[in-house]
Design an enzyme around this catalytic site. Structure first.
Site, PDB file in Angstrom:
ATOM      1  N   GLU A 265      41.522  35.417  36.796  1.00  0.00           N
ATOM      2  CA  GLU A 265      41.199  35.573  35.382  1.00  0.00           C
ATOM      3  C   GLU A 265      41.311  34.233  34.666  1.00  0.00           C
ATOM      4  O   GLU A 265      42.255  33.479  34.928  1.00  0.00           O
ATOM      5  CB  GLU A 265      42.142  36.596  34.719  1.00  0.00           C
ATOM      6  N   HIS A 286      40.347  42.193  30.408  1.00  0.00           N
ATOM      7  CA  HIS A 286      41.800  42.403  30.271  1.00  0.00           C
ATOM      8  C   HIS A 286      42.149  42.777  28.826  1.00  0.00           C
ATOM      9  O   HIS A 286      43.026  42.170  28.198  1.00  0.00           O
ATOM     10  CB  HIS A 286      42.564  41.156  30.693  1.00  0.00           C
TER      11      HIS A 286
END
Length: 313
Positions: A265, A286
């Site tokens: 990420e 997220h």
């Protein structure tokens, strides 16, 4: 030099309410400037982060005056907890503050993927009327399988039960006789992981990323699921084998999936390419636990915890 460094976004009203009187550096862009972050924490007593700031290595080495780390969320895989403990640095997750946001994300996404009717806007505008193709399924009467049965999973189960779903769960850390299996909203059937995967119409993951859970949902686990089942991961990236999931979707061996978290990420274009062409797939950045309301709760809890740690010891 600042006393408190906040390296990712946070509700500014919470900063003003609980951290006034401290020298606070609030710079949500610090997470992307590691050298500036290391310089900023040189004399800081508190560091407040979300999930992207890596509180380890150079950052911890630079923060020699650090007393505590406030985590705007609950996952701690971006924080070297052992190194913090060795130095006497306390780590404070905002436990419970974003439970509702994640639970609502799971339920809302499950309903959307099961129904399968919400991707036809362009077709309808163009004059098409694909009613037969968009005849999806109800969640009523289906089985919600929770992998992990902590507080977020229990909030998810509560909402699933309210919709008429059967709720089953697996969690090696919740003993068979634990009262958690009998919730005020109904009993939860305890299952082994293999049995849960075979039974559930929706599988929702609620586990941290550890050596034991890395790639927990791999090709074999996906093969054990119903071919029309839905998989949702709003827990931690790395728990799902992403190439295996993409293959299962493309080959029609899974009914749909939603990933809010990823092994790497932010997800790069190169890493994201594996998902190109996957049907009935939802990818989000997220964000499951970050609603307007949960951001206020998480920020308030974290700011107050940091204030107490610095003033009361």
């Amino acid at each position: 030099m600042p006393d408190i460094v906040i390296s990712e976004f946070m509700d500014e009203a919470a900063i003003a309410a609980s951290l006034s009187g401290f020298d606070v550096l609030y710079d949500p862009g610090l997470v992307d400037r590691p050298d500036d972050l290391a310089a900023a924490v040189a004399q800081a007593r508190a560091l407040v982060v979300r999930n992207r700031t890596q509180v380890r290595g150079a950052v911890l080495e630079a923060a020699q005056s650090l007393v505590c780390v406030g985590r705007l969320g609950v996952g701690l895989d971006n924080i070297d907890v052992a190194a913090c403990e060795a130095r006497g640095v306390k780590v404070f997750p905002a436990t419970g503050a974003n439970d509702i946001g994640v639970a609502e994300y799971v339920i809302g996404t499950a309903m959307m993927l099961m129904r399968g009717a919400y991707t036809a806007t362009d077709a309808v505008i163009a004059g098409e009327w694909p009613r037969n193709r968009l005849m999806g399924r109800e969640v009523y009467g289906k089985t919600m399988g929770l992998v992990g049965f902590g507080s977020i999973a229990r909030e998810t189960g509560k909402r699933a039960a309210a919709l008429g779903m059967k709720v089953v769960a697996t969690d090696p850390f919740v003993a068979a006789g634990d009262p958690a299996w009998s919730q005020p909203w109904g009993s939860v059937a305890q299952r082994a992981l293999d049995a849960l995967l075979a039974e559930a119409d929706v599988v929702s993951l609620h586990v941290p990323l550890t050596d034991a859970t890395r790639n927990l949902i791999d090709a074999a686990a996906l093969a054990a699921m119903k071919p029309d089942a839905i998989l949702i991961n709003a827990a931690r990236g790395g728990v799902v084998d992403e190439p295996a999931l993409a293959a299962a979707l493309k080959e029609g061996r899974l009914g749909g999936a939603a990933l809010d978290v990823f092994e790497t990420e932010p997800l790069s274009a190169e890493k994201g390419a594996v998902f190109a062409g996957c049907p009935n797939l939802v990818l989000t950045p997220h964000i499951a636990g970050v609603s307007v309301e949960s951001n206020v709760r998480v920020s308030a809890v974290t700011a107050e915890t940091v204030r107490r740690a610095l003033t009361e010891g």
